[in-house]
Scaffold this motif. Structure first.
Motif, PDB file in Angstrom:
ATOM      1  N   HIS A 119      32.674  56.483  47.310  1.00 16.83           N
ATOM      2  CA  HIS A 119      31.800  55.485  48.152  1.00 16.83           C
ATOM      3  C   HIS A 119      32.449  54.982  49.253  1.00 16.83           C
ATOM      4  CE1 HIS A 119      35.092  52.536  46.647  1.00 16.83           C
ATOM      5  NE2 HIS A 119      34.930  53.298  45.463  1.00 16.83           N
ATOM      6  N   LEU A 120      31.890  54.296  50.155  1.00 16.88           N
ATOM      7  CA  LEU A 120      32.402  53.597  51.148  1.00 16.88           C
ATOM      8  C   LEU A 120      32.073  52.195  51.049  1.00 16.88           C
ATOM      9  CD1 LEU A 120      31.726  55.871  53.919  1.00 16.88           C
ATOM     10  CD2 LEU A 120      33.876  55.654  53.318  1.00 16.88           C
ATOM     11  N   THR A 121      32.773  51.145  51.054  1.00 12.83           N
ATOM     12  CA  THR A 121      32.630  49.856  51.099  1.00 12.83           C
ATOM     13  C   THR A 121      33.636  49.021  51.699  1.00 12.83           C
ATOM     14  OG1 THR A 121      32.154  47.824  49.525  1.00 12.83           O
ATOM     15  CG2 THR A 121      33.811  49.556  48.852  1.00 12.83           C
ATOM     16  N   THR A 122      33.099  47.723  52.146  1.00  8.45           N
ATOM     17  CA  THR A 122      34.061  46.691  52.956  1.00  8.45           C
ATOM     18  C   THR A 122      34.645  45.952  51.795  1.00  8.45           C
ATOM     19  OG1 THR A 122      32.138  45.241  53.400  1.00  8.45           O
ATOM     20  CG2 THR A 122      32.869  47.011  55.089  1.00  8.45           C
ATOM     21  N   GLU A 123      34.349  45.835  50.583  1.00  8.51           N
ATOM     22  CA  GLU A 123      34.484  45.019  49.644  1.00  8.51           C
ATOM     23  C   GLU A 123      35.938  45.313  49.011  1.00  8.51           C
ATOM     24  OE1 GLU A 123      33.740  44.783  45.002  1.00  8.51           O
ATOM     25  OE2 GLU A 123      31.874  43.919  46.182  1.00  8.51           O
TER      26      GLU A 123
END
Length: 238
Positions: A119-123
């Motif tokens: 995935h890609l996430t800023t969290e």
């Protein structure tokens, strides 16, 4: 030792039949982590290529969505405990083999519905990756990417019904309409707080650089530059 092959009842690789290049590259990539094709266990699924995009915005997004839905329906009918799905541009990080067993063992002990290995996430920030390496986080935040994910068998009926509802509504509908499959993960979790949607920390799968049938770059549309782009990708990734 816990592995993807031992834990998941069914493993599928989504691949458009004409993309032989991607199929070969992905089989090679999977073999590097000990995942080998096996009839009725680990198979290549011929991805669906629809004639028109509606009600989705993009033809490729619709094809991926329909392909995932077809796999989930098949797995549900078989009564499998779980399913793991790869896109045919999957790329594993150098640390994968070292931490695979730990990640699977943790998943075995959790009550989960959807698990996004890639995935890609800023969290997830640098501190998470440093202090909680090779763990899972329950999240309702937006995470881009459906190139490496799993669905628990106990959740198949519910998730399939949800996807069918999305597809019956136009893109942008306030309750959720036709959208890319990774967006569906986020909306499903937000609308159903009891659903456990896990993100691996850090992402355990990225995407290889290759010509995309979903969002082709301008240089992939021209014969000469397309050939040069393929040679360049082969040189840096193989």
């Amino acid at each position: 030792m816990a592995t993807l092959s031992s834990f998941f009842d069914r493993i599928y690789i989504l691949n458009l039949p004409h993309r032989v290049d991607r199929r070969k590259a992905t089989i090679k990539e999977l073999e590097s982590i000990g995942v080998f094709l096996k009839p009725e266990k680990i198979e290549v699924f011929p991805a669906i290529k629809p004639d028109k995009a509606e009600p989705f915005k993009k033809l490729g997004s619709k094809g991926c969505f329909l392909s995932v839905l077809a796999i989930l329906g098949h797995v549900r009918d078989e009564g499998a405990n779980n399913v793991l799905i790869f896109q045919d541009d999957i790329k594993f990080p150098p640390f994968f083999n070292k931490h695979e067993s730990s990640l699977i063992q943790q998943l075995e002990l959790q009550n989960w519905d959807i698990a996004q290995f890639g995935h890609l996430t800023t969290e997830i920030d640098d501190a998470d990756i440093k202090d909680k390496f090779a763990t899972w986080r329950d999240s309702e935040s937006k995470a881009i990417g459906a190139h490496f994910f799993a669905v628990n068998g106990k959740s198949l009926d519910r998730f399939i019904h949800f996807l069918e509802e999305l597809m019956s509504r136009p893109s942008g509908h306030p309750e959720g309409g036709a959208m890319p499959i990774d967006g569906a993960f986020t909306v499903f979790r937000r609308q159903n707080p009891d659903i456990v949607r896990l993100l691996a920390i850090p992402s355990f799968g990225g995407q290889r650089s290759s010509r995309s049938d979903v969002t082709p770059k301008w240089f992939d549309k021209l014969p000469v530059t397309s050939n040069l782009a393929q040679l360049y990708r082969h040189w840096i990734y193989h």
